[in-house]
Design a protein around this motif. Structure first.
Motif, short mmCIF file in Angstrom:
data_model
loop_
_atom_site.label_atom_id
_atom_site.label_comp_id
_atom_site.label_asym_id
_atom_site.label_seq_id
_atom_site.Cartn_x
_atom_site.Cartn_y
_atom_site.Cartn_z
N LYS A 172 -4.54 -6.08 -5.02
CA LYS A 172 -4.30 -7.47 -5.37
C LYS A 172 -2.80 -7.78 -5.24
O LYS A 172 -1.96 -6.89 -5.37
N LEU A 173 -2.50 -9.05 -4.99
CA LEU A 173 -1.09 -9.43 -4.95
C LEU A 173 -0.42 -9.21 -6.30
O LEU A 173 0.79 -9.01 -6.38
N SER A 174 -1.20 -9.20 -7.36
CA SER A 174 -0.64 -9.00 -8.69
C SER A 174 -0.45 -7.53 -9.04
O SER A 174 0.04 -7.21 -10.12
N SER A 175 -0.85 -6.63 -8.12
CA SER A 175 -0.69 -5.20 -8.40
C SER A 175 0.79 -4.87 -8.56
O SER A 175 1.66 -5.42 -7.87
N HIS A 176 1.07 -3.95 -9.44
CA HIS A 176 2.46 -3.57 -9.71
C HIS A 176 2.95 -2.60 -8.64
O HIS A 176 2.28 -1.62 -8.31
N ALA A 177 4.10 -2.90 -8.06
CA ALA A 177 4.70 -2.03 -7.05
C ALA A 177 5.86 -1.27 -7.69
O ALA A 177 7.01 -1.67 -7.62
N ASN A 178 5.53 -0.16 -8.33
CA ASN A 178 6.53 0.60 -9.04
C ASN A 178 7.49 1.30 -8.09
O ASN A 178 7.16 1.59 -6.93
N ARG A 179 8.70 1.56 -8.55
CA ARG A 179 9.67 2.32 -7.77
C ARG A 179 9.20 3.77 -7.68
O ARG A 179 8.72 4.36 -8.65
N PHE A 202 1.89 -4.73 0.92
CA PHE A 202 0.56 -5.28 0.66
C PHE A 202 0.65 -6.71 0.14
O PHE A 202 -0.36 -7.41 0.06
N ARG A 203 1.86 -7.19 -0.16
CA ARG A 203 2.04 -8.60 -0.52
C ARG A 203 2.39 -9.44 0.71
O ARG A 203 2.59 -10.65 0.58
N GLY A 204 2.49 -8.81 1.86
CA GLY A 204 2.67 -9.56 3.09
C GLY A 204 4.04 -9.50 3.70
O GLY A 204 4.23 -9.97 4.82
N GLU A 205 5.02 -8.96 3.01
CA GLU A 205 6.37 -8.94 3.56
C GLU A 205 6.48 -7.98 4.75
O GLU A 205 5.78 -6.98 4.82
N PHE A 206 7.33 -8.33 5.69
CA PHE A 206 7.58 -7.50 6.87
C PHE A 206 8.83 -6.65 6.62
O PHE A 206 9.90 -7.18 6.33
N LYS A 207 8.68 -5.32 6.76
CA LYS A 207 9.80 -4.44 6.48
C LYS A 207 9.61 -3.14 7.26
O LYS A 207 8.72 -3.05 8.11
N TRP A 236 -3.05 7.78 -2.93
CA TRP A 236 -3.63 6.56 -2.38
C TRP A 236 -4.34 5.68 -3.39
O TRP A 236 -4.51 4.48 -3.15
N SER A 237 -4.79 6.23 -4.48
CA SER A 237 -5.55 5.42 -5.44
C SER A 237 -4.59 4.56 -6.27
O SER A 237 -3.40 4.85 -6.38
N GLU A 238 -5.16 3.54 -6.87
CA GLU A 238 -4.32 2.64 -7.67
C GLU A 238 -3.81 3.32 -8.93
O GLU A 238 -2.80 2.92 -9.49
N GLU A 239 -4.49 4.35 -9.36
CA GLU A 239 -4.03 5.08 -10.54
C GLU A 239 -2.98 6.13 -10.19
O GLU A 239 -2.44 6.78 -11.07
N GLY A 240 -2.70 6.32 -8.90
CA GLY A 240 -1.78 7.36 -8.47
C GLY A 240 -0.33 6.91 -8.46
O GLY A 240 0.06 5.95 -9.14
N TYR A 241 0.48 7.58 -7.63
CA TYR A 241 1.92 7.37 -7.64
C TYR A 241 2.40 6.34 -6.63
O TYR A 241 3.57 6.00 -6.61
#
Length: 851
Positions: free
Chosen positions: A43-50, A117-122, A759-764
């Protein structure tokens, strides 16, 4: 196993409180732009942790202090020449890595641009060896609706359904978007793709540092329901004729651009350092309960590749699209016209695996998604005709007559003829060009061979002609010499860059194919794993493809590589010994004497060389290899087998009894090639079970993968940085070995740990940037790495090539049919003297609890 609600499944995996209503799902089910049944999703609201990088311990830092000082000095020296050092642990990107990575755009060997996954190009990698991590926020999709109101702006995530407004839903698959109107009123929606480049590559053509130009093309598909308008150029500053503010004002007011802009002609090439932008708008009316699909395309053309030391080549696609930078126009047009056909072909390819009910869902997701590296791994694919200019130079670099390292040592009765060096640099009989891929984004070396050993299964399965081309490149390199002096940073000694007979560590960095061995930490001509790995890969590829011409082409290099290894048998017992430094792919982990990893590879290489020799009609050479095998095997088992697994090495240090996760690498290749097992099947399964019980299950309950080293008391081996790491690619290869020996449950549990942690959402958060390694607390080393492609070794084990399945099965004892009677009697006497007394196999049944 991981629960199914982690996966995007149209029929049954949506949660009750998810974003989309049942009526909307029914609409999606009948549209060809809907997401695939199995897909990685966020989801776009998913947290993208460092992401957290690994740290060395104080003891490790102290041991590597001198290496660090030499490496720092070398990095500065290379920078003074405008070059990037192959390994640079001191320079850090300003944009720290995060768990925001998405699917990369691009093709194999044509450069790549990754998407969050939020759409930005990098993650821009269009210039070989250069990777710009930061996102360019001007590059985005934006959506407006009538009445004028901006409802979405930052970008759209892949394989995701996002709420734009109470009456609209939006779905994107790649750059194909679908709008669904679930409201009661007709709505006009405009989708805009803006494109700008404000790092050294500019929209029109210019690049920095003398690199070849790049041209971008952005387009949308117009039809009876979709109206397309363009703005060929605008700027981000107030000095531009049309500014970004004016562009957005026009879009909000009119919902489109002026149709007359089509006659304005192409945008002008930029000046170095400028930022030039363009925009494409697609507008459509969507009826109540209706839907409309809008397709955008982005293409770029950078036909030339220039390496730092001057050599230039044309990319592979120029064979079909020409060498003009403006071929981006043809590329973008073809993509709009043919993308549906491409998707259909991809579906046909993936369908047998995706619909195999025996396979777990998580496996299907990461099997295909780990292939991201073939696009985002700095791949270079060139047209072989562009190598013509270098041919004369390469052919003139023959072996000097007074060389003290001949191709063949006559005292060894070599099967290799005394031949001159005629490198097949332009040998492209299969018409596949030449292919390079990096070891990793942080390790700038092309086709690093000890890592390719693991990753090559993906190429063999999907692009076998490319795989054979790489093997031919390394076969040529075996017979080459480069006497230039190199300082090896681990101990500060000086040595020869490339020795005849030694398999190259890599194909170079700044002058690939010509200046080999960019790696200079250790002297890899003294490594014990590279030559056996070459022989094993050659035979596996030969057995899988049945390409007799390939076998004949590489045969001289195979013989030379095998004979080169004899110098490492210090006591004449047939088994090679390691020399008390990290002389293998685990280049921070010291090995002494006979080692499980290198020794097993050597046994496997002897058998593979014999099999190749028999296939090519060299029966005398095959017998010699099997004599050495029969002599070396009992030595290996006597020195390393302890009753339940093979010790790490035959030394006397505390870690010599460590359980090495990769100890059966040679057996992995042996089974993959359809050859007889190196050891008794019970002994192989006992070892694999021991690794599973200790290296896998005693680390977070099997949810991390297999740790490289584990002490028999169940504690992680912390001898060095690498012994305490979990290597993703090694975990996949271990799982493949288990599959090859009927241990399916253990295999999928082992590999699932990589999925859960990475790869899972609960992972790193390591999706689409799978690292070489992580520690047991999830800290990574070297993101976007080659070795995880080894997951395709699992698929290879599940569905081996027909030639492997149909190969005649040879019992282990039948090896004696290739040995003369007198030699056999001598070997049988020797084996009886060396047979180890400790054994846990009193019967045919496997019982590792007794080991």
């Amino acid at each position: 196993m991981v629960s199914g609600n982690m996966f995007y499944r149209r029929k049954r995996s949506w949660r009750a409180n998810d974003l989309v209503s049942r009526s909307t799902l029914q609409l999606l089910d009948f549209d060809d732009g809907s997401p695939p049944e199995y897909a990685w999703r966020r989801k776009l609201s998913s947290h993208a942790n460092r992401l957290k990088e690994f740290n060395v311990t104080f003891r490790e830092a102290f041991k590597m202090m001198k290496l660090g000082l030499r490496l720092w000095s070398y990095i500065r020296e290379e920078a003074s020449h405008g070059r990037k050092a192959p390994i640079d642990p001191f320079t850090r990107e300003s944009d720290r890595p995060s768990a925001s990575q998405g699917v990369p755009l691009g093709g194999m060997g044509s450069g790549s641009i990754s998407r969050g996954f939020r759409g930005e190009f990098k993650h821009w990698q269009i210039i070989p060896g250069s990777c710009e991590m930061s996102a360019v926020m001007a590059n985005q999709f934006s959506v407006t609706r009538n009445p004028a109101m901006m409802v979405y702006h930052p970008g759209i995530g892949n394989y995701e359904v996002i709420v734009l407004h109470t009456m609209h839903y939006f779905l994107e698959r790649g750059l194909s978007m679908m709008i669904v109107n679930t409201g009661k009123e007709r709505a006009k929606v405009s989708l805009v793709m803006t494109w700008a480049v404000d790092f050294p590559i500019i929209l029109a053509v210019t690049t920095a540092n003398g690199n070849p130009p790049v041209t971008f093309a952005v387009a949308a598909c117009e039809n009876q329901n979709v109206n397309v308008t363009v703005l060929p150029a605008f700027g981000l500053s107030g000095e531009s004729s049309i500014t970004a503010r004016e562009m957005w004002g026009t879009l909000l007011q009119d919902g489109c651009f002026d149709r007359d802009n089509f006659s304005a002609g192409p945008s002008m090439p930029s000046s170095l350092g400028d930022t030039v932008c363009a925009a494409v708008c697609a507008s459509t009316w969507v009826e109540p309960n209706g839907r409309c699909t809008v397709v955008f395309s982005l293409a770029w053309s950078s036909p030339k590749i220039k390496f730092k030391k001057g050599n230039e080549y044309y990319r592979r696609y120029t064979k079909f699209y020409g060498t003009s930078p403006r071929s981006a126009i043809n590329l973008v047009q073809d993509s709009l016209m043919k993308y549906k056909h491409w998707e259909e072909e991809i579906d046909k390819w993936q369908s047998p695996i995706l619909h195999d009910e025996r396979l777990p869902e998580w496996y299907k997701v990461i099997l295909f998604n780990e292939l991201y590296f073939l696009v985002a791994g700095g791949t270079v694919w060139i047209d072989s005709e562009s190598l013509m200019d270098d041919t004369n130079e390469m052919l003139n670099s023959r072996l000097p007559e007074d060389s003290d390292l001949p191709l063949c040592d006559s005292t060894r009765k070599s099967a290799v003829p005394l031949i001159g060096l005629t490198p097949h640099i332009i040998d492209d009989r299969e018409n596949v060009g030449k292919f390079l891929y990096l070891e990793g984004i942080e390790y700038f070396m092309w086709c690093t061979y000890d890592v390719h050993f693991y990753a090559s299964f993906a190429l063999l399965e999907l692009f076998p002609k490319i795989e054979l081309s790489i093997q031919r490149d390394f076969a040529t390199a075996v017979l080459r010499e480069d006497r230039s002096r190199v300082r090896f940073l681990a101990d500060g000694t000086w040595g020869t860059r490339k020795v005849i007979g030694a398999v190259a560590h890599d194909l170079g960095a700044h002058d690939p194919w010509h200046e080999l061995n960019a790696y200079n930490i250790h002297d890899t001509s003294r490594w014990k794993d590279l030559n056996p790995k070459f022989v094993l890969q050659v035979y596996r590829d030969f057995a899988a493809t049945c390409d007799m011409s390939f076998g004949k082409d590489v045969w001289p290099a195979v013989c030379t590589a095998m004979e080169y290894m004899e110098q490492f048998d210090h006591d004449g017992d047939g088994m090679i010994e390691n020399d008390g430094f990290p002389d293998q792919t685990y280049d921070a982990w010291t090995v002494r004497g006979v080692s499980a990893y290198c020794g097993c590879l050597w046994l496997a290489a002897l058998q593979a060389a014999a099999a190749l020799a028999r296939s090519l009609g060299h029966h005398d050479y095959a017998e010699r290899c099997m004599v050495k095998f029969a002599k070396a095997k009992p030595v290996f088992e006597a020195k390393l087998w302890n009753g339940s697994y093979f010790n790490y090495d035959s030394g006397t240090s505390y870690n010599s009894r460590s359980i090495h996760a990769d100890q059966l690498a040679g057996q992995w290749y042996t089974a993959s090639s359809g050859l007889p097992p190196l050891f008794d099947e019970d002994r192989i399964k006992c070892t694999l079970q021991k690794i599973f019980d200790y290296n896998v299950m005693r680390v977070k309950g099997g949810r991390m993968g297999a740790v490289n080293g584990m002490h028999p008391n169940g504690k992680v081996d912390e001898t060095c940085m690498q012994s305490r790491e979990i290597w993703t690619g090694v975990t996949y290869s271990l799982a493949a070995t288990m599959l090859l020996h009927g241990m399916d449950s253990q295999a999928f549990t082992t590999a699932e740990g990589i999925f859960i942690a990475g790869w899972s959402e609960e992972g790193y958060g390591y999706w689409f940037q799978t690292p070489e390694a992580w520690t047991i607390d999830g800290h990574y080393r070297s993101l976007i790495y080659m070795r995880p492609l080894a997951i395709w070794a699992m698929q290879y084990a599940l569905s081996p090539p027909r030639s492997i399945l149909e190969a005649p099965k040879v019992n282990t004892m039948d090896r004696t049919s290739y040995i003369s009677p007198s030699t056999l009697q001598f070997l049988q006497d020797s084996v009886r003297k060396m047979t180890p007394k400790n054994s846990c196999f009193g019967s045919n049944s496997l019982n590792c609890d007794e080991c």
